[in-house]
Motif scaffolding. Sequence first.
Motif, mmCIF file in Angstrom:
data_model
loop_
_atom_site.group_PDB
_atom_site.id
_atom_site.type_symbol
_atom_site.label_atom_id
_atom_site.label_comp_id
_atom_site.label_asym_id
_atom_site.label_seq_id
_atom_site.Cartn_x
_atom_site.Cartn_y
_atom_site.Cartn_z
ATOM 1 N N ALA A 185 -4.302 17.855 2.144
ATOM 2 C CA ALA A 185 -5.267 16.938 2.770
ATOM 3 C C ALA A 185 -5.027 15.491 2.351
ATOM 4 O O ALA A 185 -5.654 14.579 2.884
ATOM 5 C CB ALA A 185 -6.683 17.367 2.394
ATOM 6 N N LYS A 186 -4.143 15.298 1.386
ATOM 7 C CA LYS A 186 -3.949 13.934 0.886
ATOM 8 C C LYS A 186 -3.130 13.080 1.849
ATOM 9 O O LYS A 186 -2.309 13.588 2.612
ATOM 10 C CB LYS A 186 -3.236 13.981 -0.475
ATOM 11 N N ILE A 187 -3.362 11.764 1.746
ATOM 12 C CA ILE A 187 -2.576 10.805 2.524
ATOM 13 C C ILE A 187 -1.137 10.838 2.019
ATOM 14 O O ILE A 187 -0.902 10.862 0.809
ATOM 15 C CB ILE A 187 -3.142 9.374 2.292
ATOM 16 N N ARG A 188 -0.180 10.841 2.949
ATOM 17 C CA ARG A 188 1.229 10.748 2.524
ATOM 18 C C ARG A 188 1.653 9.292 2.710
ATOM 19 O O ARG A 188 1.747 8.784 3.828
ATOM 20 C CB ARG A 188 2.074 11.747 3.305
ATOM 21 N N LEU A 189 1.869 8.637 1.589
ATOM 22 C CA LEU A 189 2.013 7.176 1.598
ATOM 23 C C LEU A 189 3.173 6.691 2.472
ATOM 24 O O LEU A 189 3.096 5.637 3.081
ATOM 25 C CB LEU A 189 2.184 6.643 0.168
ATOM 26 N N LEU A 190 4.249 7.476 2.526
ATOM 27 C CA LEU A 190 5.405 7.016 3.318
ATOM 28 C C LEU A 190 5.110 6.973 4.808
ATOM 29 O O LEU A 190 5.861 6.388 5.570
ATOM 30 C CB LEU A 190 6.618 7.918 3.083
ATOM 31 N N ASP A 191 4.014 7.589 5.218
ATOM 32 C CA ASP A 191 3.644 7.525 6.639
ATOM 33 C C ASP A 191 2.983 6.200 6.998
ATOM 34 O O ASP A 191 2.744 5.934 8.182
ATOM 35 C CB ASP A 191 2.667 8.666 6.994
ATOM 36 N N LEU A 192 2.646 5.396 6.004
ATOM 37 C CA LEU A 192 1.896 4.173 6.270
ATOM 38 C C LEU A 192 2.816 2.962 6.336
ATOM 39 O O LEU A 192 3.745 2.827 5.524
ATOM 40 C CB LEU A 192 0.865 3.933 5.155
ATOM 41 N N ASP A 193 2.550 2.077 7.287
ATOM 42 C CA ASP A 193 3.251 0.791 7.242
ATOM 43 C C ASP A 193 2.490 -0.119 6.272
ATOM 44 O O ASP A 193 1.432 0.269 5.738
ATOM 45 C CB ASP A 193 3.400 0.184 8.645
ATOM 46 N N LEU A 248 10.947 3.636 13.247
ATOM 47 C CA LEU A 248 11.905 2.540 13.513
ATOM 48 C C LEU A 248 11.326 1.200 13.065
ATOM 49 O O LEU A 248 12.040 0.351 12.528
ATOM 50 C CB LEU A 248 12.271 2.492 15.000
ATOM 51 N N LYS A 249 10.028 1.020 13.281
ATOM 52 C CA LYS A 249 9.412 -0.246 12.872
ATOM 53 C C LYS A 249 9.454 -0.385 11.353
ATOM 54 O O LYS A 249 9.749 -1.458 10.829
ATOM 55 C CB LYS A 249 7.973 -0.331 13.390
ATOM 56 N N ILE A 250 9.163 0.705 10.636
ATOM 57 C CA ILE A 250 9.164 0.617 9.161
ATOM 58 C C ILE A 250 10.593 0.423 8.642
ATOM 59 O O ILE A 250 10.858 -0.397 7.770
ATOM 60 C CB ILE A 250 8.528 1.887 8.532
ATOM 61 N N VAL A 251 11.517 1.163 9.211
ATOM 62 C CA VAL A 251 12.877 1.144 8.655
ATOM 63 C C VAL A 251 13.583 -0.195 8.938
ATOM 64 O O VAL A 251 14.412 -0.647 8.155
ATOM 65 C CB VAL A 251 13.667 2.373 9.161
ATOM 66 N N THR A 252 13.204 -0.845 10.036
ATOM 67 C CA THR A 252 13.850 -2.127 10.352
ATOM 68 C C THR A 252 13.099 -3.318 9.747
ATOM 69 O O THR A 252 13.624 -4.426 9.712
ATOM 70 C CB THR A 252 13.941 -2.348 11.888
ATOM 71 N N SER A 253 11.895 -3.085 9.284
ATOM 72 C CA SER A 253 11.074 -4.195 8.775
ATOM 73 C C SER A 253 11.600 -4.727 7.435
ATOM 74 O O SER A 253 12.065 -3.957 6.594
ATOM 75 C CB SER A 253 9.638 -3.688 8.585
ATOM 76 N N ASP A 280 9.768 -5.512 5.136
ATOM 77 C CA ASP A 280 8.918 -4.829 4.134
ATOM 78 C C ASP A 280 9.361 -3.391 3.914
ATOM 79 O O ASP A 280 8.924 -2.727 2.981
ATOM 80 C CB ASP A 280 7.448 -4.750 4.615
ATOM 81 N N GLY A 281 10.179 -2.892 4.843
ATOM 82 C CA GLY A 281 10.631 -1.503 4.741
ATOM 83 C C GLY A 281 12.050 -1.469 4.200
ATOM 84 O O GLY A 281 12.372 -2.175 3.248
ATOM 85 N N LEU A 282 12.925 -0.697 4.869
ATOM 86 C CA LEU A 282 14.312 -0.623 4.365
ATOM 87 C C LEU A 282 15.165 -1.768 4.888
ATOM 88 O O LEU A 282 16.306 -1.941 4.474
ATOM 89 C CB LEU A 282 14.948 0.726 4.730
ATOM 90 N N ASN A 283 14.633 -2.534 5.832
ATOM 91 C CA ASN A 283 15.310 -3.741 6.332
ATOM 92 C C ASN A 283 16.710 -3.452 6.884
ATOM 93 O O ASN A 283 17.653 -4.186 6.645
ATOM 94 C CB ASN A 283 15.390 -4.785 5.203
ATOM 95 N N ILE A 284 16.813 -2.343 7.600
ATOM 96 C CA ILE A 284 18.094 -1.985 8.234
ATOM 97 C C ILE A 284 18.036 -2.480 9.684
ATOM 98 O O ILE A 284 17.092 -2.178 10.408
ATOM 99 C CB ILE A 284 18.336 -0.462 8.172
ATOM 100 N N SER A 285 19.034 -3.239 10.096
ATOM 101 C CA SER A 285 19.035 -3.819 11.432
ATOM 102 C C SER A 285 19.034 -2.726 12.514
ATOM 103 O O SER A 285 19.716 -1.699 12.376
ATOM 104 C CB SER A 285 20.281 -4.688 11.584
ATOM 105 N N ALA A 286 18.296 -2.978 13.585
ATOM 106 C CA ALA A 286 18.264 -2.025 14.707
ATOM 107 C C ALA A 286 19.677 -1.776 15.235
ATOM 108 O O ALA A 286 19.986 -0.705 15.756
ATOM 109 C CB ALA A 286 17.373 -2.558 15.823
ATOM 110 N N ARG A 287 20.546 -2.774 15.087
ATOM 111 C CA ARG A 287 21.920 -2.636 15.570
ATOM 112 C C ARG A 287 22.708 -1.603 14.774
ATOM 113 O O ARG A 287 23.786 -1.180 15.190
ATOM 114 C CB ARG A 287 22.643 -3.982 15.497
ATOM 115 N N LYS A 288 22.192 -1.242 13.626
ATOM 116 C CA LYS A 288 22.891 -0.242 12.804
ATOM 117 C C LYS A 288 22.230 1.129 12.920
ATOM 118 O O LYS A 288 22.445 2.008 12.095
ATOM 119 C CB LYS A 288 22.917 -0.708 11.350
ATOM 120 N N ILE A 289 21.401 1.264 13.946
ATOM 121 C CA ILE A 289 20.706 2.545 14.144
ATOM 122 C C ILE A 289 21.058 3.075 15.535
ATOM 123 O O ILE A 289 21.001 2.337 16.520
ATOM 124 C CB ILE A 289 19.172 2.350 14.039
#
Length: 349
Positions: free
Chosen positions: A5-13, A174-179, A181-190
């Motif tokens: 029932a706990k919040i899974r933190l990685l699901d949050l932006d 995709l928004k988190i991974v490219t942000s 604040d996130g992993l900052n991976i360019s959309a061009r590399k996905i």
Amino acid sequence: MGEDAKIRLLDLDLTELKAFVRSLNMPEYRAGQIMGRLLIGDDIENITTLSKADRERLKEAAVSGIPEIMLVRESKLDETVKFLFKLYDGVLVECVLMKYNYGYSVCVSSQAGCRMGCKFCASSGIAFSRDLTPGEILGQIIAVNKFKNIRIGHIVIMGIGEPLDNYDNIIKFLKIVTSPDGLNISARKISLSTCGIVPNIFRLAGENIPVTLSVSLHNPFDEERSEIMPVNKRFPLDELFAACREYVKITGRRVTFEYSLIAGVNDSRRHAGELARRLSHLQCHVNLIPVNKVTGTGFERPDRSAIERFKGYLEEKGIEATVRRELGRDISAACGQLRKSVITEETQQ
Ligand code: SF4
């Protein structure tokens, strides 16, 4: 509170994480610190920038959401590594790490199982369990980075599942991974791979996340494609190519077409000719993939000369094509194969 029932933190932006830490009476700036540590694979317990009391409060209400590595298989032929993860509810998913001259790339799963039923795919033989959440997709990358002590720079969403059948979660991922604040991976590399869910290709084109769209094509004739890919009955080739043209127009990115060559099924000159005709006015690239032998499908790969002939014909017609280098042949690196073998072993016990 039970773990499930706990919040899974990685699901949050970051915005959601800020709201969450405020709800625990912690200052908002803590959210950035927490996210930074989660992204390098630290569990709540290890976030020592937080006081012990804050960590306890966080642990009461949340878990990190990083998936548990259940099995690792390393290729002896190259540096490909396959990971099998167990998610919080026991569901198994896999991802594959590949090393290229430009760095590390990971192929992640987007669903546990797949509803699309492509005949040549190992994921089809296992029942669909559920969609993966954004954090469960992100968690595969984080867990691999931590396990291998590397920094993955390229992502391929081509593991188990059809990403555009899990649209909202994929977009959030995709928004988190490219942000930044996130992993900052360019959309061009996905690269995002789809079997052709046409309405969601149009939606993706408008998201302003210009990932490489990679379409699993495998046959240029509707009737034959429908036989190996049931999705084609819902979204036939004319509609699929119209969506691809729109994707190119809006994003400015060329589309990649994946074409698994199956001996005696789709490797003839007739197929190459029709493929070239259909692609002639589309900014695209074709990846030819000698089909992987998957137990139970009965499909065989063509011999080397048939593959080269097919490629040569496309090139004659001005279509760029490459034969995909095969990685991890000794570790069942095709999507779904490891999970399928583990599930089959379990059900046989
Ligand atoms: S090839 Fe992709 S879309 Fe088709 S069944 Fe396999 S995982 Fe699903």
